[in-house]
Design an enzyme around this catalytic site. Structure first.
Site, short mmCIF file in Angstrom:
data_model
loop_
_atom_site.label_atom_id
_atom_site.label_comp_id
_atom_site.label_asym_id
_atom_site.label_seq_id
_atom_site.Cartn_x
_atom_site.Cartn_y
_atom_site.Cartn_z
N ALA A 154 0.82 -1.21 0.00
CA ALA A 154 0.00 0.00 0.00
C ALA A 154 0.86 1.25 0.00
O ALA A 154 0.56 2.23 -0.70
CB ALA A 154 -0.94 0.00 1.20
N TYR A 155 1.92 1.23 0.77
CA TYR A 155 2.83 2.38 0.81
C TYR A 155 3.49 2.60 -0.54
O TYR A 155 3.54 3.71 -1.06
CB TYR A 155 3.88 2.14 1.90
CG TYR A 155 4.92 3.24 2.02
CD1 TYR A 155 4.58 4.51 2.43
CD2 TYR A 155 6.26 2.98 1.73
CE1 TYR A 155 5.54 5.52 2.55
CE2 TYR A 155 7.22 3.97 1.86
CZ TYR A 155 6.86 5.24 2.27
OH TYR A 155 7.80 6.22 2.38
#
Length: 246
Positions: A154-155
């Site tokens: 996600a990052y």
């Protein structure tokens, strides 16, 4: 270090701590007047300002959520009023929450996207509207876009978006004499990286680079100073500042 230029002005988002604080102090050493943006910790931003002014530099603290267009418009206008204009914007503000895809809380995904994607977009939009000729926009990505480690999905997705908008904006500003680049640090000894990691994990990251150490915030600040100052022929690029991490 480049020749000091006391006529240039830089705005550093996330400048109250970590890499942002060291970047703000490094640019002040080069003669920039520096605006230190903070989201919630005014005291830390004021500490950065005090450090810069004690060394003979010019600095001020400006608050606001980077993802809030009205707050950023007010912040940019405040910097222009105080210092006469803005030449360089360094967007270090960001958050990192690690989790495997299958177990990620989607509210954490939304938080990262709000700060890392929308925040970068809002700050870049304001910069594109206000920077003077000869200026530079410097965004922050991550070397994990390339190393693709588990739990970073996600990052990394948010930072890959930062890289994409960086490269497009560089082309949109054709004819303005404004460069747009991104710095992609590797493992760097800041609270954002160190929090939640045991000594064995930290040592493994340190040994992953040919230089066999973690990066220091000063290492990243040198890359930013290069792009903010003498590197006028580097544009639309992602600079991997990671000690040779594959």
């Amino acid at each position: 270090m480049s020749t000091p230029d006391t006529n240039r002005v830089a705005l550093v988002t996330g400048g109250s701590g970590g890499i942002g604080r060291v970047v703000a102090e490094r640019l002040a050493q080069d003669g920039f007047a520096v605006a230190v943006q903070y989201a919630g910790n005014r005291a830390k931003a004021e500490e950065t300002v005090a450090t810069i002014t004690a060394a003979g530099g010019r600095a001020l603290a400006v608050g606001g959520d980077v993802a809030d267009e009205e707050a950023m418009s007010t912040a940019f206008e405040g910097v222009r009023s105080a210092f006469g204009g803005i030449d360089v914007v360094v967007n270090t503000a960001g958050i990192m929450i690690l989790s495997a895809v299958e177990s990620l809380d989607l509210s954490d995904l939304d938080r990262m996207h709000r700060t890392n994607i929308r925040g970068t977009f809002v700050v870049n939009q304001q910069a594109a509207r206000t920077l003077r000729s000869g200026g530079a926009i410097i965004n922050f990505s991550t070397s994990v876009v390339r190393t693709q480690l588990p739990t970073y999905s996600a990052y990394v997705a948010s930072k890959a978006a930062v890289e994409a908008m960086t490269l497009v904006l560089a082309r949109e500003l054709r004819g303005r004499d404004i460069t747009v680049n991104a710095v992609a640090p590797g493992p760097t000894a800041t609270p954002l990286f160190l929090d939640g990691k045991d000594d064995a994990t930290i040592d493994r990251f340190a040994k992953a680079t040919p230089l066999e150490r973690l990066g220091r915030p000063e290492d990243i600040a040198e890359a930013v100073a290069f792009l903010a100052g003498p590197a006028r022929w580097i544009n639309g690029q992602v600079l991997y500042a990671n000690g040779g991490l594959a």
